[in-house]
Design an enzyme around this catalytic site. Structure first.
Site, PDB file in Angstrom:
ATOM      1  N   TRP A  32      39.770  52.915 -35.178  1.00 55.36           N
ATOM      2  CA  TRP A  32      40.027  52.780 -36.326  1.00 55.36           C
ATOM      3  C   TRP A  32      39.444  53.685 -37.311  1.00 55.36           C
ATOM      4  CZ3 TRP A  32      37.330  48.432 -39.546  1.00 55.36           C
ATOM      5  CH2 TRP A  32      35.946  48.257 -39.144  1.00 55.36           C
ATOM      6  N   ASP A  33      38.614  54.592 -36.694  1.00 57.71           N
ATOM      7  CA  ASP A  33      37.728  55.663 -37.579  1.00 57.71           C
ATOM      8  C   ASP A  33      38.466  56.280 -38.793  1.00 57.71           C
ATOM      9  OD1 ASP A  33      36.559  54.922 -34.886  1.00 57.71           O
ATOM     10  OD2 ASP A  33      34.867  55.995 -35.832  1.00 57.71           O
ATOM     11  N   GLU A  92      32.289  43.095 -33.494  1.00 55.86           N
ATOM     12  CA  GLU A  92      32.227  43.518 -32.176  1.00 55.86           C
ATOM     13  C   GLU A  92      31.354  42.433 -31.435  1.00 55.86           C
ATOM     14  OE1 GLU A  92      31.993  47.761 -31.743  1.00 55.86           O
ATOM     15  OE2 GLU A  92      34.263  47.936 -31.916  1.00 55.86           O
ATOM     16  N   LYS A 104      26.707  43.103 -35.092  1.00 57.45           N
ATOM     17  CA  LYS A 104      26.427  44.428 -34.857  1.00 57.45           C
ATOM     18  C   LYS A 104      26.565  45.209 -35.945  1.00 57.45           C
ATOM     19  CE  LYS A 104      28.281  48.304 -32.025  1.00 57.45           C
ATOM     20  NZ  LYS A 104      29.700  48.664 -31.215  1.00 57.45           N
ATOM     21  N   GLN A 105      27.332  45.033 -36.900  1.00 63.86           N
ATOM     22  CA  GLN A 105      27.707  45.786 -38.030  1.00 63.86           C
ATOM     23  C   GLN A 105      28.485  45.087 -39.267  1.00 63.86           C
ATOM     24  OE1 GLN A 105      30.351  49.179 -36.801  1.00 63.86           O
ATOM     25  NE2 GLN A 105      31.096  47.850 -35.267  1.00 63.86           N
TER      26      GLN A 105
END
Length: 799
Positions: A354-355, A493, A613-614
């Site tokens: 998805w970057d 994630e 994680k983010q």
């Protein structure tokens, strides 16, 4: 050090792979890592070349299972060139290598303006004395099939000869990522080599399963002084050109190597090898190639450069450099997506995630033709996404979390935890929010460019099929009047299932549900805006029934968003998870960024804890302005005011380990928009992510393209509050003292080079002279119209 130059002093074997990634040169079609030319792949060096979109699929045995992985292929090494002194008695010294000859000095200089990598060093030979070497390389931006290397060897006190071997090496594997070492790595077959002229060698091969043909040709010449010997020695997997060149004080030996690369994916060629031979035969000499290459980069910089004072500006320009090397105007002619690690290494196998969500917002306003091509990559794979949805029992399009050549799901079923050595199930394929990212990019591209033709055709097909998937995925929650989306994984994630659950997936991930509601709302807006004839044609093409639309409307307003303790829950049940003793883990481990690996190695699971994680929920603040986010929640029937949002931000700031380079970026932008003083620490981390390799060795496996492009977007969109909607530029600048001055130019609605500059509490907007219409600029407290050829200076309130 110049604002346009990155220099690396000395020779540090431990830091070679990091420098090789950061010194990669490319042109959007292919890229070559910044390895020293005489090196072969090993524990210290990793020379590699990757061509955009060249993938191959291999089967491996993993943990007693047969698995298939598709990889971006490491192509034959065109860079290899080594040299040694030769003496009058016919003997020769050892081949030079910094690993066996300690350089007296050693420097790499990456010139961003010219896109060249220059290496200089001196070394002492027992008989020849001190020899100096300068090597300059480029991957040509004007002709995207050429690369070149010039090597100059200077003798300080000795006269003799330099023996040079210039090699095309087909004996390569995919070996950049250590944790993939047990997997199949040999992608190239049918390697053939030969010579076609006195100074040209060639190599051809194919990928083993995708059957992509690869042709390389190398022209190696002694510039200035003819060689005393020249011999072409093709072997089974290597084509070697050996030259012997005289050298004396004041009369250096100069070797120019020009290489052409073609694959069978290229347009307007008959065969890759024939095309490579033709191209290298007609290529200009090194000085002329340098001139045209530098001129092409000058044109790029005029349309894309960003001006920020100080070290932050240097880093931003480096980030922009690597974005342009991966996604240049040449990309517009290719069928490729956004590789998460650029064309710089083999992490994530070169897959497309998805970057692009972090890349296209920048490209839309500089190289919209590249954005359109990247969206076309997704559109060509729409049929595959629709087949995936049907296989899952859903309507519409279910795009894969990881994509490669043909759009099938490329996410691995198992992943290795290097801490424990165990192969574990990988359920990240449940990140269906990738579809919302594609829809978001379609909408933003069309808003920025005014490309209604795309919006009404390919864009509409993708947007409506993604909306269809979300509407069909939403289940009524009994007795709640709400719809639920179950069994997904969010951007975090870390969490892929509930503690002790026997199946993966989470329910009502807030980011997934809110963005799904946004997609449905935009799809309904588009249906209403389409001309009647186009709407009918589109509905017939994708077999969409008008009867589906009422459910879209209902789901877009009634999707469930969970809350706990007065904050938005990351997913249903997040607030019931255990609290982690963060201080204890920070004390026990030097870094807890990959907390999931730490806990698994301890026999525990991150699924048990409130630890991310983010950014997950906070990604909403990255994509949407405060006003749009409030409107989204209003549509869903929730009251999320500034107080609730700020509590939510604080809540997750305390529970995030920042195990992704995207995390600091998103947190920095969200905090900057909230006018929070700590924003700079996260912005600074985003700027440092790759140059300082904060993830502990990952940059050597490829740069983090989304994070690099995201820092550019942070200045262009985050600090200015820039939105392109309603046929206007909306601006709402936010103060960030450490980035209080900046400037950049935009392409917008036919205007090339709209200049935006902030300094001394003022915002200057310059519209270049043209025949285009005036542009409308809207700020929080005023709106102005600026005609071509005019400059408007706005005093920012409170500054």
């Amino acid at each position: 050090m110049s604002e346009w130059t990155w220099e690396y002093e000395g020779y540090d074997p431990a830091g070679e792979r990091l420098r090789e990634s950061l010194c990669t040169l490319g042109n959007g079609c292919f890229a070559t890592r910044g390895a020293v030319p005489e090196s072969r792949a090993g524990l210290v060096h990793y020379p590699a070349t990757y061509a955009a979109g060249v993938y191959n699929r291999l089967e491996s045995a993993v943990a007693g299972r047969r698995v298939v992985n598709e990889d971006l292929v490491n192509l034959p090494n065109w860079l290899f060139l080594r040299f040694r002194p030769r003496f009058a008695d016919g003997s020769a010294g050892p081949w030079f290598s910094p690993d066996t000859h300690r350089p007296l000095d050693h420097r790499h200089s990456l010139d961003l303006r010219r896109a060249t990598l220059t290496r200089t060093f001196r070394f002492r030979d027992d008989e020849a004395g001190v020899l100096g070497v300068e090597q300059v390389r480029l991957v040509h931006m004007a002709d995207p099939h050429l690369a070149a290397l010039r090597t100059v060897v200077t003798a300080e006190e000795w006269s003799g000869e330099i023996e040079v071997e210039s090699v095309l090496d087909g004996d390569v594997t995919n070996s950049n990522v250590h944790r993939y070492r047990s997997l199949s790595r040999h992608h190239l077959v049918r390697v053939r080599t030969g010579a076609s002229a006195a100074d040209v060698t060639w190599l051809s091969c194919r990928t083993s399963t995708s059957d992509i043909g690869i042709g390389m040709a190398a022209r190696t010449v002694a510039a200035g002084r003819p060689p005393t010997a020249s011999e072409l020695r093709p072997s089974r997997r290597r084509a070697v050109h050996r030259l012997v060149i005289p050298v004396a004080p004041g009369r250096p030996a100069v070797v120019d190597r020009t290489v052409a690369l073609h694959t069978s994916r290229d347009r307007a060629i008959s065969d890759p090898l024939g095309a490579a031979l033709d191209r290298v035969a007609t290529a200009a000499d090194f000085p002329a190639l340098m001139d045209s290459h530098v001129a092409a980069w000058a044109r790029l910089w005029r349309g894309a450069d960003i001006q920020v004072p100080g070290e932050a500006g240097r880093v931003l320009r480096l980030h922009l450099f690597h974005v342009l090397q991966t996604l240049s105007p040449h990309t517009a002619d290719l069928d490729v997506g956004v590789p998460a690690r650029g064309l710089h290494g083999e992490a994530y196998r070169g897959h497309v995630f998805w970057d692009e969500l972090f890349v296209l917002p920048y490209l839309n306003l500089h190289f919209p033709e590249v954005s359109r091509a990247l969206l076309d990559y997704r559109h060509r794979r729409l049929p595959q996404a629709c087949r995936a949805a049907r296989a899952a029992g859903r309507a519409g399009a279910m795009y894969p979390w990881q994509s490669g050549s043909d759009g099938r799901e490329e996410t691995q079923r198992l992943h290795l935890n290097p801490r424990s050595g165990r192969w574990l199930p990988d359920d990240s394929r449940l990140q269906h929010h990738v579809g919302s990212a594609i829809a978001y990019n379609v909408w933003q591209y069309c808003e920025a460019t005014g490309d209604t033709e795309y919006l009404h055709t390919k864009g509409a097909e993708m947007l409506l099929q993604i909306a269809r998937f979300w509407a069909d995925s939403a289940e009524p929650g009994p007795g709640t009047g709400r719809y639920r989306i179950r069994g997904v994984v969010g951007p975090d994630e870390y969490h892929d299932r509930y503690p002790d659950a026997d199946r993966p997936g989470l329910d009502d991930n807030a980011y997934t549900n809110v963005t799904a509601a946004w997609v449905l709302g935009r799809a309904l807006d588009l249906v209403r805006r389409l001309p009647a004839w186009r709407r009918q044609e589109l509905f017939e093409r994708i077999k969409l029934d008008n009867g589906e639309l009422p459910k879209w409307e209902e789901v877009s307003r009634r999707l469930r968003v969970p809350f706990h303790q007065g904050v938005i829950s990351q997913f249903d049940g997040y607030g019931d998870l255990a609290e982690l003793d963060w201080d204890a883990y920070r004390t026990r481990y030097p870094s807890i960024r990959r907390l999931d690996r730490i806990l698994e190695a301890e026999g525990d699971s991150v699924n048990r804890y409130q630890a991310s994680k983010q950014a997950d929920v906070l990604m909403l603040g990255h994509l949407f302005s405060a006003a749009e986010l409030r409107s989204l929640f209003d549509r869903l029937g929730y009251d999320v005011d500034d107080e609730v949002w700020h509590r939510t931000v604080d809540y997750y700031l305390r529970r995030t380990s920042h195990g992704s380079t995207l995390s600091g970026l998103v947190h920095g932008l969200v905090l900057a928009r909230a006018r929070r003083a700590e924003a700079w620490s996260y912005v600074h981390e985003a700027l440092e992510a790759d140059i300082a390799d904060i993830q502990g060795g990952t940059t050597g496996e490829g740069i983090h393209l989304g994070a690099m492009a995201g820092t550019l977007d942070l200045v262009q969109r985050g600090l200015t509050g820039l939105e392109t909607r309603e046929d206007a530029l909306f601006l709402d600048p936010v103060p960030l003292p450490s980035l209080s001055e900046y400037g950049f130019s935009l392409r917008y609605r036919g205007h090339w080079g709209i200049g935006i500059r902030r300094r001394s509490g003022q915002l200057e907007i310059r519209v270049p002279d043209s025949e285009e219409s005036p542009i409308r600029v809207v700020l929080a407290d005023r709106a102005v119209t600026i005609a071509p050829g005019e400059t408007c200076t706005l005093v920012l309130p409170g500054e």
